[in-house]
Design an enzyme around this catalytic site. Structure first.
Site, PDB file in Angstrom:
ATOM      1  N   SER A 131      32.289  20.348  -6.463  1.00  0.00           N
ATOM      2  CA  SER A 131      33.204  21.435  -6.109  1.00  0.00           C
ATOM      3  C   SER A 131      33.010  21.896  -4.678  1.00  0.00           C
ATOM      4  CB  SER A 131      33.071  22.620  -7.066  1.00  0.00           C
ATOM      5  OG  SER A 131      31.893  22.587  -7.797  1.00  0.00           O
ATOM      6  N   ASN A 136      38.085  26.336  -3.508  1.00  0.00           N
ATOM      7  CA  ASN A 136      36.858  27.125  -3.590  1.00  0.00           C
ATOM      8  C   ASN A 136      36.503  27.798  -2.273  1.00  0.00           C
ATOM      9  OD1 ASN A 136      36.481  26.771  -6.282  1.00  0.00           O
ATOM     10  ND2 ASN A 136      35.136  25.001  -6.073  1.00  0.00           N
TER      11      ASN A 136
HETATM   12  P1  NAI Z   1      27.040  20.600 -16.558  1.00  0.00           P
HETATM   13  O1  NAI Z   1      25.679  21.117 -16.310  1.00  0.00           O
HETATM   14  O2  NAI Z   1      27.829  21.140 -17.683  1.00  0.00           O
HETATM   15  O3  NAI Z   1      26.989  19.034 -16.758  1.00  0.00           O
HETATM   16  C1  NAI Z   1      26.247  18.157 -15.959  1.00  0.00           C
HETATM   17  C2  NAI Z   1      25.828  17.005 -16.840  1.00  0.00           C
HETATM   18  O4  NAI Z   1      25.323  15.969 -16.030  1.00  0.00           O
HETATM   19  C3  NAI Z   1      24.733  17.383 -17.830  1.00  0.00           C
HETATM   20  O5  NAI Z   1      25.156  17.037 -19.134  1.00  0.00           O
HETATM   21  C4  NAI Z   1      23.545  16.529 -17.394  1.00  0.00           C
HETATM   22  O6  NAI Z   1      22.752  16.094 -18.474  1.00  0.00           O
HETATM   23  C5  NAI Z   1      24.244  15.374 -16.713  1.00  0.00           C
HETATM   24  N1  NAI Z   1      23.406  14.690 -15.753  1.00  0.00           N
HETATM   25  C6  NAI Z   1      22.535  15.208 -14.871  1.00  0.00           C
HETATM   26  N2  NAI Z   1      21.965  14.244 -14.150  1.00  0.00           N
HETATM   27  C7  NAI Z   1      22.487  13.084 -14.570  1.00  0.00           C
HETATM   28  C8  NAI Z   1      22.298  11.729 -14.201  1.00  0.00           C
HETATM   29  N3  NAI Z   1      21.447  11.380 -13.263  1.00  0.00           N
HETATM   30  N4  NAI Z   1      22.992  10.787 -14.844  1.00  0.00           N
HETATM   31  C9  NAI Z   1      23.847  11.124 -15.818  1.00  0.00           C
HETATM   32  N5  NAI Z   1      24.081  12.382 -16.200  1.00  0.00           N
HETATM   33  C10 NAI Z   1      23.395  13.351 -15.585  1.00  0.00           C
HETATM   34  O7  NAI Z   1      27.824  20.771 -15.189  1.00  0.00           O
HETATM   35  P2  NAI Z   1      29.389  20.844 -14.938  1.00  0.00           P
HETATM   36  O8  NAI Z   1      29.827  22.239 -14.963  1.00  0.00           O
HETATM   37  O9  NAI Z   1      30.054  19.847 -15.812  1.00  0.00           O
HETATM   38  O10 NAI Z   1      29.491  20.360 -13.437  1.00  0.00           O
HETATM   39  C11 NAI Z   1      29.430  18.996 -13.070  1.00  0.00           C
HETATM   40  C12 NAI Z   1      29.998  18.836 -11.673  1.00  0.00           C
HETATM   41  O11 NAI Z   1      31.333  19.294 -11.675  1.00  0.00           O
HETATM   42  C13 NAI Z   1      29.290  19.636 -10.609  1.00  0.00           C
HETATM   43  O12 NAI Z   1      29.307  18.885  -9.409  1.00  0.00           O
HETATM   44  C14 NAI Z   1      30.134  20.871 -10.472  1.00  0.00           C
HETATM   45  O13 NAI Z   1      30.023  21.475  -9.215  1.00  0.00           O
HETATM   46  C15 NAI Z   1      31.502  20.287 -10.673  1.00  0.00           C
HETATM   47  N6  NAI Z   1      32.539  21.206 -11.121  1.00  0.00           N
HETATM   48  C16 NAI Z   1      32.301  22.150 -12.083  1.00  0.00           C
HETATM   49  C17 NAI Z   1      33.307  23.003 -12.505  1.00  0.00           C
HETATM   50  C18 NAI Z   1      33.059  23.996 -13.589  1.00  0.00           C
HETATM   51  O14 NAI Z   1      33.916  24.876 -13.771  1.00  0.00           O
HETATM   52  N7  NAI Z   1      31.977  23.944 -14.321  1.00  0.00           N
HETATM   53  C19 NAI Z   1      34.666  22.933 -11.927  1.00  0.00           C
HETATM   54  C20 NAI Z   1      34.835  21.847 -10.988  1.00  0.00           C
HETATM   55  C21 NAI Z   1      33.789  21.059 -10.591  1.00  0.00           C
END
Ligand code: NAI
Length: 702
Positions: free
Chosen positions: A410, A481
């Site tokens: 993001s 953002n």
């Molecule tokens: P989250 O914490 O819900 O999910 C991240 C997932 O990645 C976790 O399940 C974790 O186990 C997994 N993970 C971590 N390291 C890993 C690896 N080396 N290999 C495979 N899986 C791995 O986070 P979320 O909210 O889904 O965010 C993910 C990305 O999306 C971030 O870059 C965030 O900035 C971006 N984002 C988030 C938004 C939101 O509203 N939550 C909106 C738009 C973008």
């Protein structure tokens, strides 16, 4: 080629609209229809008339350019045609293939009978453009289907499948070859001497149009349609169909239509409609750039975003591998996905079979080798540059040579991520919004080396996934953002000065935002917002309000902990005196004398930072055009579409006024209030954002 063809099939005249691609009802079509109807009426050899469309479409409705210019009312108008149709002594049958929407459906509704193909869809989507169907659509629909169905269908503008249309009496028959079936129906009507069924004279369904039904419906859509003119007038129009004499009801519908057509809301929604289409055009992209076909995909990380992104692929029929660090994390992610599909089945929006079919397209894996040769990989791991670089280096090593490597970051630097691979031309940002399987916006981000083909691929992907793609340049926060940062921090400054969370949210929701800024914080998680903030450096003369940090320290993470800026019972929020005390404590510490803040000040203090940062984004070339910023805000951040987006709003308010307001606020509220150079220039020149295009034919890099 004429816009309407005329031919005889025995004693039946067939009028076919031929105005590719969607048979819009522009003036030549209306003229052609009028001529055809007159010719058929005057020809003794013709006993019945069938109206249809060529090219597999009946008609998509009015020509939107003609509505904006007023040419839609150049005679013959739809109403002129309908008068002629209703005066016809020969049976008129509509044969509907593909779609019959808006004015197209209003013409079909004026025929005595309607036949559709099984894949036909009908509907009155005018509300989406801030209009109501002004050619008798609300009247005839209500007379055929009853007011309850009319309220639902016309205020939502949703398409209606043929089978449902048949149940609602909007279609009289479904046939695989609708033209043949319509001719047959016309012949049967002649043979049996069936009385002609003039839709506007039907009254059989109207008794259920009780005052209670309308009161209930108005209550039911009050929150969703807050502040909007078109849905309100649509309800009024359906109500008069039930309560007033026919002539008067038609006259009132007309009056409501003109009121909507001349409203600023119609103008704003039309702006958004065209902006969405314009956003797909990327200047500087060679016209022969072919997107890479996406047949298979992979997603890294099965958290909030990764799960939703995998669902988006599966929903579009694209098989997707979903990779997690551990089998537990993978199982957790897959379980959420399964629950989401089960909820859709329970709600009735998805059949069990279709859910199972879609779910089967998502394959959980825990090993990079198992990713196969996916055409695109979308990374959605934690927001950490080091981690993302590590993931991209591994992907680069295992992915097929043609694979596009995309990141859902993001805020992070796309170029820094691309630099960890040997294929920076195939690295790109695909920023989805939460929940990713629902939210419409796809903010694609180009890096310095992203190739034309990669850009074309992710723009086309947006369409394939049923989303609205916009291209942004690479900078901290991209378009959305980056603007949000100033909006969010200003809300906290207002709290310090004397506003309350509920006042701020009430004002912004009153403006039309789906949710106010503090309610949004509680939904997204205050810890998440705080983490993002901690990773940022501010200019020396700026500061953050300590309120967010205190809220997090108090364990008030938002809805997920049952308390944040509010206290929650489920999703229902209420004022929490503890928060009031916390905010007042901060004001005291800062030596701020709390004052009553007028609602208008809240609105101007929150909207102007969006516009100012938007203008900077535009002048830096991060956005290609101002309307792209509007699309981002409407489809990603809940800005009311009927206000056209922040940049459109500013133009309507007057850029000179916008600049004056900022100058007035700058001495008290800090350097960030200094108007962007671009705003100053446009205000001075008396021109608008429409004159500004990113000079390099696409975003530069910040
Ligand atoms: P989250 O914490 O819900 O999910 C991240 C997932 O990645 C976790 O399940 C974790 O186990 C997994 N993970 C971590 N390291 C890993 C690896 N080396 N290999 C495979 N899986 C791995 O986070 P979320 O909210 O889904 O965010 C993910 C990305 O999306 C971030 O870059 C965030 O900035 C971006 N984002 C988030 C938004 C939101 O509203 N939550 C909106 C738009 C973008």
């Amino acid at each position: 080629m004429t816009a309407v063809s005329y031919r005889l099939q025995g004693e039946v005249a067939v009028l076919a609209i031929a105005n590719p691609p969607v048979n819009a009802l522009s003036l030549p079509v209306r003229t052609g229809l009028m001529e055809g109807l007159r010719r058929a009426a005057g020809d003794d050899a013709v006993e019945a008339v069938v109206l249809t469309g060529s090219g597999g479409v009946f008609s998509s409705g009015a020509d939107i350019n003609e509505i904006a210019s007023g040419a839609a009312l150049t005679p013959p108008t739809l109403r002129d045609l309908q008068e002629t149709m209703e005066a016809s002594r020969k049976p008129l049958v509509a044969a509907i293939d593909g779609i019959a929407f808006g004015g197209g459906f209003e013409i079909a509704l004026t025929c005595h009978w309607r036949v559709g193909s099984s894949s036909a869809r009908v509907g009155l989507p005018e509300v989406k453009l801030g209009l109501l169907p002004g050619a008798g659509g609300t009247q005839r629909f209500t007379r055929l289907a009853g007011p309850a169905a009319a309220l639902e269908a016309i205020t939502s503008g949703a398409p209606i499948a043929a089978s449902r249309a048949l149940e609602l009496h909007l279609l009289d028959a479904i046939g695989d070859d609708p033209l043949a079936a319509a001719i047959e129906l016309a012949r049967a009507a002649l043979h049996e001497r069936r009385p002609l069924r003039v839709t506007s004279e039907i009254g059989e369904h109207l008794p259920e149009g009780t005052a209670e039904l309308f009161a209930d419906f108005r209550r039911r859509i009050a929150a969703k349609a807050r502040g909007q003119l078109a849905p309100a007038r649509i309800i009024d129009s359906i109500e008069v169909a039930c309560t007033r004499p026919r002539e008067e009801a038609f006259r009132l519908e007309r009056q409501y239509f003109l009121e909507c057509r001349d409203s600023p809301q119609r103008k704003a929604l039309t702006h958004v409609f065209f902006a969405e289409r314009e956003a797909r055009r990327i200047p500087g992209l060679p016209p022969d750039t072919e997107p890479l076909p996406i047949r298979t995909a992979a997603v890294i990380g099965a958290g909030t975003m990764g799960g939703g992104i995998a669902m988006s692929f599966a929903n579009a029929g694209i098989p997707v591998a979903l990779l997690e660090v551990s089998s537990e994390a993978l199982e957790r992610g897959l379980e959420v996905i399964r629950r989401n599909y089960a909820a859709s089945v329970a709600r009735g929006s998805l059949t069990q079979a279709r859910a199972a079919q879609t779910l089967a397209l998502i394959r959980g894996v825990s090993d990079y080798q198992a990713l196969g040769d996916a055409d695109i990989v979308v990374e959605a791991v934690f927001e950490s540059l080091a981690l993302k670089r590590e993931v991209f280096a591994r992907l680069d090593a295992v992915a097929a040579a043609h694979t596009v490597l995309a990141t859902n970051t993001s805020t992070l630097d796309i170029d820094a991520i691309a630099a960890s691979t040997h294929r920076p031309a195939q690295v790109v940002g695909t920023h989805f919004f939460s929940p990713a399987n629902v939210m419409k916006l796809l903010e694609n981000v180009r890096g310095r080396q992203t190739s034309a083909r990669t850009i074309a691929t992710v723009m086309a992907l947006g369409k394939t996934l049923g989303k609205i793609p916009v291209l942004a340049g690479n900078c901290d926060g991209f378009i959305g953002n980056r603007m949000l940062m100033f909006y969010g921090s200003e809300a906290e400054f207002l709290l310090e000065e004397g506003a309350t969370p509920e006042q701020i949210d009430r004002v912004m929701e009153g403006f039309g935002f789906a949710m106010g800024p503090l309610a949004v914080r509680d939904l997204a998680g205050n810890d998440v917002g705080f983490l993002i903030r901690k990773g940022r450096t501010l200019p020396a003369d700026e500061r953050w309000s300590p309120i967010l940090e205190r809220i997090v320290a108090a364990g008030r993470l938002g809805q997920k902990t049952g308390k944040g800026f509010y206290r929650y019972e489920g999703r229902t929020r209420s004022v929490d005196p503890e928060v009031t005390a916390l905010i007042e404590g901060v004001s005291r510490e800062l030596g701020v004398r709390r004052r009553a803040i007028p609602d208008e000040e809240i609105l101007e203090r929150l909207l102007h930072p969006l516009v100012n940062e938007g203008a900077r984004i535009l002048e830096e070339g991060i956005a290609i055009r101002a309307s792209d910023i509007d699309v981002v805000y409407v489809y990603g951040y809940g800005f009311p579409a009927w206000r056209g987006g922040p940049m459109f709003w500013a133009e309507q308010a007057g850029l000179t006024r916008v600049v004056e307001t900022m100058r007035r606020l700058a001495p008290t509220h800090g350097a960030r209030w200094g108007p962007a150079a671009l705003l100053e220039r446009l205000a001075r020149e008396g021109s608008g954002f429409g004159s500004v295009r990113s000079p390099a034919g696409g975003p530069r890099h910040g």
